[in-house]
Design a protein around this motif. Structure first.
Motif, mmCIF file in Angstrom:
data_model
loop_
_atom_site.group_PDB
_atom_site.id
_atom_site.type_symbol
_atom_site.label_atom_id
_atom_site.label_comp_id
_atom_site.label_asym_id
_atom_site.label_seq_id
_atom_site.Cartn_x
_atom_site.Cartn_y
_atom_site.Cartn_z
ATOM 1 N N ASN A 288 31.596 -8.865 -16.806
ATOM 2 C CA ASN A 288 33.266 -9.333 -16.528
ATOM 3 C C ASN A 288 32.731 -10.511 -15.303
ATOM 4 O O ASN A 288 32.211 -10.142 -13.956
ATOM 5 C CB ASN A 288 33.499 -8.095 -15.810
ATOM 6 N N PRO A 289 33.290 -11.723 -15.552
ATOM 7 C CA PRO A 289 32.734 -12.513 -14.797
ATOM 8 C C PRO A 289 33.428 -12.627 -13.649
ATOM 9 O O PRO A 289 33.139 -13.072 -12.417
ATOM 10 C CB PRO A 289 33.718 -14.078 -15.669
ATOM 11 N N GLU A 290 34.668 -11.322 -13.242
ATOM 12 C CA GLU A 290 34.907 -11.249 -12.052
ATOM 13 C C GLU A 290 34.174 -10.502 -11.641
ATOM 14 O O GLU A 290 33.789 -10.321 -9.802
ATOM 15 C CB GLU A 290 36.691 -10.997 -12.072
ATOM 16 N N THR A 291 33.078 -9.657 -11.718
ATOM 17 C CA THR A 291 31.846 -9.265 -10.886
ATOM 18 C C THR A 291 30.680 -9.484 -11.124
ATOM 19 O O THR A 291 29.409 -8.923 -10.469
ATOM 20 C CB THR A 291 32.071 -7.222 -11.325
ATOM 21 N N VAL A 292 30.391 -10.544 -11.381
ATOM 22 C CA VAL A 292 29.091 -10.793 -12.178
ATOM 23 C C VAL A 292 28.225 -11.305 -10.409
ATOM 24 O O VAL A 292 27.238 -11.179 -10.984
ATOM 25 C CB VAL A 292 28.688 -11.999 -12.986
ATOM 26 N N GLN A 293 29.180 -11.927 -9.480
ATOM 27 C CA GLN A 293 28.656 -12.168 -8.523
ATOM 28 C C GLN A 293 28.002 -11.427 -8.118
ATOM 29 O O GLN A 293 26.520 -10.510 -7.603
ATOM 30 C CB GLN A 293 29.435 -13.234 -7.640
ATOM 31 N N GLY A 294 28.280 -9.773 -8.275
ATOM 32 C CA GLY A 294 28.051 -8.520 -7.256
ATOM 33 C C GLY A 294 26.785 -8.301 -7.937
ATOM 34 O O GLY A 294 25.807 -7.442 -7.787
ATOM 35 N N GLU A 295 26.821 -7.937 -9.219
ATOM 36 C CA GLU A 295 25.776 -7.792 -10.147
ATOM 37 C C GLU A 295 24.574 -8.310 -9.949
ATOM 38 O O GLU A 295 23.740 -8.050 -10.054
ATOM 39 C CB GLU A 295 26.113 -8.267 -11.287
ATOM 40 N N LEU A 296 24.960 -9.826 -10.104
ATOM 41 C CA LEU A 296 23.723 -10.693 -9.650
ATOM 42 C C LEU A 296 22.508 -10.509 -7.773
ATOM 43 O O LEU A 296 22.010 -9.882 -8.454
ATOM 44 C CB LEU A 296 24.103 -12.069 -9.218
ATOM 45 N N GLN A 297 23.306 -10.468 -6.947
ATOM 46 C CA GLN A 297 23.396 -9.651 -6.223
ATOM 47 C C GLN A 297 22.480 -8.568 -6.016
ATOM 48 O O GLN A 297 21.871 -7.651 -4.961
ATOM 49 C CB GLN A 297 24.247 -9.799 -4.687
ATOM 50 N N ASP B 67 27.543 -20.235 -2.192
ATOM 51 C CA ASP B 67 26.801 -18.429 -1.392
ATOM 52 C C ASP B 67 25.789 -18.492 -2.341
ATOM 53 O O ASP B 67 25.098 -17.687 -2.096
ATOM 54 C CB ASP B 67 28.003 -18.076 -1.704
ATOM 55 N N LEU B 68 25.844 -18.012 -3.953
ATOM 56 C CA LEU B 68 24.689 -18.189 -4.760
ATOM 57 C C LEU B 68 23.206 -18.825 -4.162
ATOM 58 O O LEU B 68 22.600 -17.209 -3.552
ATOM 59 C CB LEU B 68 24.817 -17.481 -5.717
ATOM 60 N N SER B 69 23.854 -19.584 -4.585
ATOM 61 C CA SER B 69 22.511 -20.587 -3.831
ATOM 62 C C SER B 69 22.062 -20.223 -2.346
ATOM 63 O O SER B 69 20.712 -20.351 -2.419
ATOM 64 C CB SER B 69 23.174 -22.185 -3.907
ATOM 65 N N GLN B 70 22.829 -20.023 -1.578
ATOM 66 C CA GLN B 70 21.990 -19.696 0.096
ATOM 67 C C GLN B 70 21.467 -18.886 0.244
ATOM 68 O O GLN B 70 20.816 -18.072 1.474
ATOM 69 C CB GLN B 70 23.734 -19.680 1.134
ATOM 70 N N LYS B 71 22.094 -17.677 -1.076
ATOM 71 C CA LYS B 71 21.229 -16.668 -1.040
ATOM 72 C C LYS B 71 19.735 -16.595 -1.739
ATOM 73 O O LYS B 71 19.426 -15.420 -2.105
ATOM 74 C CB LYS B 71 22.239 -15.160 -1.343
ATOM 75 N N LYS B 72 19.524 -17.282 -1.590
ATOM 76 C CA LYS B 72 18.441 -18.149 -2.975
ATOM 77 C C LYS B 72 18.548 -17.378 -4.559
ATOM 78 O O LYS B 72 17.588 -17.739 -4.898
ATOM 79 C CB LYS B 72 17.347 -17.131 -2.142
ATOM 80 N N PHE B 73 19.388 -17.464 -5.049
ATOM 81 C CA PHE B 73 19.394 -17.655 -6.672
ATOM 82 C C PHE B 73 19.298 -18.863 -7.094
ATOM 83 O O PHE B 73 19.870 -19.612 -5.989
ATOM 84 C CB PHE B 73 20.304 -16.763 -6.746
ATOM 85 N N GLU B 74 18.777 -19.139 -7.912
ATOM 86 C CA GLU B 74 18.746 -20.777 -8.366
ATOM 87 C C GLU B 74 19.587 -20.714 -9.723
ATOM 88 O O GLU B 74 20.816 -20.054 -10.350
ATOM 89 C CB GLU B 74 17.421 -20.131 -9.515
ATOM 90 N N LEU B 75 20.123 -21.938 -9.631
ATOM 91 C CA LEU B 75 21.823 -22.662 -10.333
ATOM 92 C C LEU B 75 21.126 -23.586 -10.876
ATOM 93 O O LEU B 75 20.699 -24.632 -10.922
ATOM 94 C CB LEU B 75 22.360 -22.952 -9.125
ATOM 95 N N VAL B 76 20.994 -23.322 -12.535
ATOM 96 C CA VAL B 76 21.028 -24.334 -13.083
ATOM 97 C C VAL B 76 22.028 -25.281 -13.698
ATOM 98 O O VAL B 76 22.551 -23.952 -14.383
ATOM 99 C CB VAL B 76 19.843 -23.740 -14.132
ATOM 100 N N ASN B 77 22.378 -26.363 -13.754
ATOM 101 C CA ASN B 77 23.333 -27.137 -13.630
ATOM 102 C C ASN B 77 22.676 -28.027 -15.114
ATOM 103 O O ASN B 77 22.056 -28.675 -14.897
ATOM 104 C CB ASN B 77 24.187 -27.463 -13.006
ATOM 105 N N TYR B 78 24.212 -28.054 -16.292
ATOM 106 C CA TYR B 78 24.040 -28.641 -17.723
ATOM 107 C C TYR B 78 25.015 -28.706 -18.480
ATOM 108 O O TYR B 78 25.600 -27.982 -17.946
ATOM 109 C CB TYR B 78 22.638 -28.068 -18.255
ATOM 110 N N PRO B 79 25.323 -29.673 -19.714
ATOM 111 C CA PRO B 79 25.862 -30.043 -20.033
ATOM 112 C C PRO B 79 26.189 -29.011 -21.070
ATOM 113 O O PRO B 79 25.353 -28.635 -22.087
ATOM 114 C CB PRO B 79 26.463 -31.137 -20.963
ATOM 115 N N LYS B 80 27.341 -28.137 -21.252
ATOM 116 C CA LYS B 80 27.397 -27.268 -22.741
ATOM 117 C C LYS B 80 27.911 -28.517 -23.903
ATOM 118 O O LYS B 80 28.059 -29.313 -24.329
ATOM 119 C CB LYS B 80 28.646 -26.381 -22.226
ATOM 120 N N ASN B 81 27.334 -27.518 -25.160
ATOM 121 C CA ASN B 81 27.068 -27.953 -26.743
ATOM 122 C C ASN B 81 28.566 -27.609 -26.721
ATOM 123 O O ASN B 81 28.715 -26.742 -28.340
ATOM 124 C CB ASN B 81 26.025 -27.666 -26.852
#
Length: 558
Positions: free
Chosen positions: A255-264, A283-297
């Protein structure tokens, strides 16, 4: 998808299964021993919508099923990160000087996941299936311009003149140049004849046992599918290319609403966090998770059923574009994470007509009302809802996929905005598989919300050509709105017959002007993807159109 390894100069890109690396030459001595990193056994990849279980790439029609198929199946060619085609199952490939013949040589000793040999019989079977008159998948265009396909499809020939097999090679002959041929043929996933050959192609969608237990030749073998929950894979140790660095791979429906907790919590390693608020991503970035940003197809859009008389009037369709605050949808709710579009083309594409002077359809309630009045819709009884000359109320039903908070909120925006111009919108929320059947299969809808996934090369024919429309119930057609314009058809055909990129750009500019004016859909925006990953995940470099590029090289250091 696969990279060849050449010498020790690129050792840094290789994770071998040996414990140590001691040099490239038997004559070279070294006192230094480099330890291999310890690799985590499993990668868990979050999907925000469950696959439907159509694990046959020739008939799959959702990106979630495609994700499964990307790991299981393979093709002659694949793309690198710069969208250059390179050999995969092919030992080599050639194009004739007149661009009419494409030749592929198959690598030796390729195995299906069940241990059987993959042969040219499987290759020929795959492409002949696409020419079968009863095939209703979205890949008809791959072979439609091959010499003799028309006669074969019409039952006038038992074989296809333009497909020639000779030992371990296959040739595709065309009557005239087809600019997208190499990408389309080269990246078509090959399916096993011994699995699907005895099932009539028109029965494939009903073959749930086969669909739910795919046998491919890719880097991962399918193990288990728990509907609505997960799909599990294990490494294919007989793979013809580089063996996967990670032993197990899992798609977990999250669930997108719980994905932040699942990652952590570490229950998922990769997740799409595009719909999270910017502060939550930070917040995820500050907790050292890598963020990859790119245009969607893809572009997000609201489809319109042009089979209905009321939507035949272009002024009504243009009124819908003016009457919905698309900019507000992007900037306020999606925090600007994307690019507004006014044609059904990717803004990241080389063909996107940035200098075509397109109508931007800025939000304008009064302009929308004026166009509707010119089209014969007025609020005669002053109840806030427009009527036509037959006193029929302008009431519509909007199909929306359930479980997708982003689309559900977009539906509410549309409902509110269109109420302001006098259109009554009823929102019908349903499972994605049900929406696909009602909208794409049965054509029973007024409006619907969906994302259109677009290919690397901007071939619009499968989505917008008159021949891609179906008006027959239970017959899927990917020109979903049933848009038919001979002038647009002609430009789409020209766009795939010309090889010169500059000439193609001009053709697509003219095509875009038509689509911008005709508005067969309400175009919203092309979103950016933001993926959050386990900080120890290595070799993860997705980009537009290529979510699983080099997936066999992904690994997590323990």
């Amino acid at each position: 998808m696969k990279n060849k390894k050449i010498g020790c100069l690129i050792f840094s890109a290789i994770i071998s299964m040996s414990l140590v690396f001691t040099g490239c030459s038997n004559n070279e001595k070294t006192d230094k021993v480099t330890s291999e990193p310890k690799v985590k056994e499993k990668i868990v990849y979050a999907l925000n919508t469950a696959p439907t279980g159509v694990f046959n790439p020739l008939i799959a029609n959702t990106t979630y099923d495609d994700a499964v198929n990307d790991l299981v199946y393979s093709s002659f060619l694949t793309y690198d990160k710069d969208y250059n085609l390179k050999d995969d199952m092919a030992e080599s490939h050639e194009i004739s000087s007149d661009n009419l013949v494409y030749k592929f040589k198959l690598k030796k000793d390729i195995k299906w996941h069940d241990g059987k040999d993959l042969t040219m019989d499987d290759i020929e079977f795959t492409f002949k299936t696409l020419a079968n008159k009863n095939y209703e998948g979205s890949s008809k265009d791959v072979v439609e311009k091959v010499k003799g396909v028309k006669e074969y499809s019409e039952g006038k020939a038992d074989s296809i003149e333009g497909i020639k097999v000779n030992g371990d090679t296959i040739e595709f002959h065309f009557e005239k140049p087809y600019s997208v041929a190499l990408g389309k043929i080269g990246t078509t996933p090959i399916i096993p004849k011994h699995i699907w050959g005895d099932v009539p192609v028109e029965k494939w969608t009903e073959s749930s046992d086969l669909l739910g237990n795919p046998v491919g030749s890719g880097p991962y073998k399918f193990i288990k599918f728990e509907k609505g929950q997960s799909v599990e894979f294990e490494r294919n140790d007989d793979f013809y290319g580089d063996k996967a660095k990670t032993k197990k791979f899992v798609f977990k429906v999250t669930n997108p609403e719980t994905v932040q907790g699942e990652l952590q919590n570490g229950t998922v390693d990769v997740a799409d966090v595009s719909t999270l608020k910017k502060k939550d991503r930070e917040d995820l970035s500050q907790k050292k998770f890598e963020l990859v940003n790119y245009p969607k197809n893809a572009i997000l859009y609201m489809g319109i059923n042009l089979r209905q008389d009321r939507f035949q009037d272009v002024k009504v369709r243009q009124a819908l574009m003016y009457g919905i605050n698309r900019k507000d949808d992007l900037e306020k709710r999606s925090e600007g994470n994307g690019v507004l579009v006014n044609v059904p083309m990717l803004p990241s594409s080389w063909a996107y007509p940035k200098d075509a002077g397109l109508n931007e359809y800025n939000y304008d309630v009064e302009k929308s009302k004026t166009l509707l009045k010119e089209a014969g819709w007025e609020d005669k009884d002053k109840d806030g809802i427009l009527e036509n000359s037959k006193d029929e109320k302008f009431k519509v039903k909007l199909h929306c996929p359930s479980g997708n908070k982003d689309q559900e909120q977009r539906a509410l925006l549309i409902q509110s905005n269109l109420k302001d111009v006098g259109i009554d919108v009823e929102i019908l929320t349903m499972e994605f598989s049900t929406l696909m059947q009602q909208v794409v299969g049965d054509h029973e809808f007024d409006l619907y919300l969906m994302a259109n996934m677009l290919p690397i090369d901007p071939d619009a024919k499968p989505y917008w050509h008159s021949t891609a429309a179906s008006d027959k119930k239970n017959t899927f057609g990917w020109n979903i709105s049933s848009y038919k314009n001979p002038e647009a058809d002609k430009l789409m055909e020209q766009g795939i017959e010309v090889s010169d990129m500059n000439k193609r750009k001009e053709i697509y500019k003219d095509y875009a002007k038509i689509m911008n004016n005709d508005v067969p859909w309400v175009y919203f925006f092309s979103p950016n993807i933001v993926k959050a990953t386990n900080p120890k995940l290595k070799k993860f470099t997705p980009n537009t159109n290529l979510d699983f590029i080099d997936v066999e090289n992904w690994y997590i250091e323990e």
